[in-house]
Design an enzyme around this catalytic site. Sequence first.
Site, PDB file in Angstrom:
ATOM      1  N   HIS A   1       4.946 -17.673  -1.377  1.00  0.00           N
ATOM      2  CA  HIS A   1       3.968 -16.698  -1.868  1.00  0.00           C
ATOM      3  C   HIS A   1       4.680 -15.416  -2.298  1.00  0.00           C
ATOM      4  O   HIS A   1       5.696 -15.034  -1.729  1.00  0.00           O
ATOM      5  CB  HIS A   1       2.863 -16.424  -0.849  1.00  0.00           C
ATOM      6  CG  HIS A   1       3.303 -15.903   0.485  1.00  0.00           C
ATOM      7  ND1 HIS A   1       3.546 -14.572   0.722  1.00  0.00           N
ATOM      8  CD2 HIS A   1       3.525 -16.531   1.667  1.00  0.00           C
ATOM      9  CE1 HIS A   1       3.879 -14.408   1.997  1.00  0.00           C
ATOM     10  NE2 HIS A   1       3.887 -15.581   2.586  1.00  0.00           N
TER      11      HIS A   1
ATOM     12  N   ASP B   1       3.075 -12.384  -2.499  1.00  0.00           N
ATOM     13  CA  ASP B   1       2.511 -11.162  -1.912  1.00  0.00           C
ATOM     14  C   ASP B   1       3.115 -10.869  -0.543  1.00  0.00           C
ATOM     15  O   ASP B   1       3.648 -11.767   0.130  1.00  0.00           O
ATOM     16  CB  ASP B   1       0.986 -11.240  -1.837  1.00  0.00           C
ATOM     17  CG  ASP B   1       0.458 -12.418  -1.014  1.00  0.00           C
ATOM     18  OD1 ASP B   1       1.021 -13.510  -1.121  1.00  0.00           O
ATOM     19  OD2 ASP B   1      -0.512 -12.209  -0.255  1.00  0.00           O
TER      20      ASP B   1
ATOM     21  N   ASP C   1       9.220 -12.826   5.065  1.00  0.00           N
ATOM     22  CA  ASP C   1       7.894 -13.422   4.763  1.00  0.00           C
ATOM     23  C   ASP C   1       7.450 -12.974   3.382  1.00  0.00           C
ATOM     24  O   ASP C   1       6.754 -11.978   3.266  1.00  0.00           O
ATOM     25  CB  ASP C   1       6.909 -13.006   5.853  1.00  0.00           C
ATOM     26  CG  ASP C   1       5.543 -13.642   5.674  1.00  0.00           C
ATOM     27  OD1 ASP C   1       5.429 -14.607   4.906  1.00  0.00           O
ATOM     28  OD2 ASP C   1       4.589 -13.168   6.298  1.00  0.00           O
TER      29      ASP C   1
ATOM     30  N   GLU D   1      -1.670 -14.975  -0.340  1.00  0.00           N
ATOM     31  CA  GLU D   1      -1.459 -15.797   0.848  1.00  0.00           C
ATOM     32  C   GLU D   1      -1.810 -14.990   2.092  1.00  0.00           C
ATOM     33  O   GLU D   1      -2.416 -15.488   3.039  1.00  0.00           O
ATOM     34  CB  GLU D   1      -0.005 -16.277   0.914  1.00  0.00           C
ATOM     35  CG  GLU D   1       0.240 -17.378   1.939  1.00  0.00           C
ATOM     36  CD  GLU D   1       0.512 -16.878   3.346  1.00  0.00           C
ATOM     37  OE1 GLU D   1       0.470 -17.693   4.278  1.00  0.00           O
ATOM     38  OE2 GLU D   1       0.758 -15.665   3.540  1.00  0.00           O
ATOM     39  N   GLU D   2      -1.432 -13.717   2.064  1.00  0.00           N
ATOM     40  CA  GLU D   2      -1.643 -12.867   3.245  1.00  0.00           C
ATOM     41  C   GLU D   2      -3.114 -12.504   3.434  1.00  0.00           C
ATOM     42  O   GLU D   2      -3.480 -11.877   4.417  1.00  0.00           O
ATOM     43  CB  GLU D   2      -0.786 -11.597   3.153  1.00  0.00           C
ATOM     44  CG  GLU D   2       0.721 -11.862   3.093  1.00  0.00           C
ATOM     45  CD  GLU D   2       1.294 -12.378   4.409  1.00  0.00           C
ATOM     46  OE1 GLU D   2       0.529 -12.580   5.363  1.00  0.00           O
ATOM     47  OE2 GLU D   2       2.512 -12.592   4.463  1.00  0.00           O
TER      48      GLU D   2
ATOM     49  N   GLU E   1       7.726 -20.944   4.625  1.00  0.00           N
ATOM     50  CA  GLU E   1       7.436 -19.870   5.586  1.00  0.00           C
ATOM     51  C   GLU E   1       8.534 -19.855   6.653  1.00  0.00           C
ATOM     52  O   GLU E   1       9.117 -20.907   6.965  1.00  0.00           O
ATOM     53  CB  GLU E   1       6.070 -20.104   6.257  1.00  0.00           C
ATOM     54  CG  GLU E   1       4.876 -19.920   5.345  1.00  0.00           C
ATOM     55  CD  GLU E   1       4.550 -18.455   5.055  1.00  0.00           C
ATOM     56  OE1 GLU E   1       5.064 -17.559   5.760  1.00  0.00           O
ATOM     57  OE2 GLU E   1       3.783 -18.214   4.107  1.00  0.00           O
TER      58      GLU E   1
ATOM     59  N   HIS F   1       5.873  -9.039   8.854  1.00  0.00           N
ATOM     60  CA  HIS F   1       4.840  -7.993   8.956  1.00  0.00           C
ATOM     61  C   HIS F   1       5.296  -6.765   9.755  1.00  0.00           C
ATOM     62  O   HIS F   1       4.528  -5.833   9.951  1.00  0.00           O
ATOM     63  CB  HIS F   1       3.536  -8.538   9.568  1.00  0.00           C
ATOM     64  CG  HIS F   1       2.950  -9.705   8.828  1.00  0.00           C
ATOM     65  ND1 HIS F   1       1.680 -10.162   9.020  1.00  0.00           N
ATOM     66  CD2 HIS F   1       3.458 -10.506   7.864  1.00  0.00           C
ATOM     67  CE1 HIS F   1       1.434 -11.205   8.236  1.00  0.00           C
ATOM     68  NE2 HIS F   1       2.526 -11.426   7.524  1.00  0.00           N
TER      69      HIS F   1
HETATM   70 ZN   LIG Z   1       4.113 -15.826   4.635  1.00  0.00          ZN
END
Ligand SMILES: [Zn+2]
Length: 387
Positions: A73, A75, A105, A137-138, A165, A360
Amino acid sequence: MTDFEDAMSILGRLIAFPTVSRDSNLALVDWVESYLASHGVKATRVWNDDRTKANLYASVGPAVAGGVILSGHSDVVPVDGQDWTSDPWTLTERDGRLYGRGTCDMKGFVALMLAAVPMAIAAGVKRPLQLAISYDEELGCDGCIPMVAEMAQTLPRAAAVIVGEPSRMKVVTGHKAGIGYRVDVKGYEVHSSLVDRGVSAVMEAGRIIQWVNERNAENRARVPGPLAAPFDPPWTTLHVGRIHGGTADNITAGDCNLTIDMRPVPGEPSTDWQRAFEAEIARLEAGMQAVHAGTAIRLDRYFDMPMLVPEREGAAERLARAVTGDNATHVVSYGTEAGHFQAAGYSAVVCGPGDIAQAHQPDEYLEVSEFRAGLDFMKRLVAQLAA
Ligand SMILES: [Zn+2]
């Protein structure tokens, strides 16, 4: 430049696009598209409704079945309020770690996917390397849905999907599903002394929460099935995250809103849990309406992420194990796009560099050693496709 330097420079470019999920990812998509074009690879966009974001997919090598889809992903989560040592949008190497928002990520894997393109061309792969880059995705993994459908329809069917991931390059074969509901309970206001004639939305919401608590207790007490056993906890969890309702101490509440999330384990289809919950809501609503016809419970299933069910003799698992040498069993508790690929009929696993613990976070990083392991993975994968 070496392959490693190439991959690093791609990662630097990707990190510099601040593709927070709420914002457009088109600058990144433009760049990836021109990178692919520079290698003679044509990419296809799959837009969102207002054309502010796009998925991008491409295929390298012959248009035949039996290839591999690499999925990542574009984003990233926001950096608001986080304390970063260096600029989150500038790839910074310190102490054997690559810092930047999305390094782990999961732009690290996306950079490796792109670095694999010239390798696949040089190796003359006999089966295609297909790339899938998504958005949103997030926000619940649903940006990829139209792209997955279009790839399934237009590209020769890939034998395996690897969603990169962060898993420390372990082969993850399963994850739980995710279902999110917004629940609006509409009651009937009367003075609290006349509670038998009113319908308190707050008290009806209490019954919903009670149902949730009972299911958790039941699930916990049950002996987990073989598909659920590897998970922590090895049962379907239900949770009420927020609740808001009522206007005064002496008025039966006219409104109450709550949110519910459910995480069904493989072996317990999401649709079964949805049916059970929605049946309970219908039962409660009937009881409310017997008191006053104008009452209601409205449900908005705003989130529905398919689980990844471990496959029997899965092609993706076999391939990823051959490439990584990892033969242990791994499941994770976070959701991924692998569930959507599997739901579309693909064999899928999760396998990518980095540790989800860094995702994150402020000062998110990917170890250089993980990035190198990811690059080795791509080299071995390309060799398999060329064999
Ligand atoms: Zn991810």
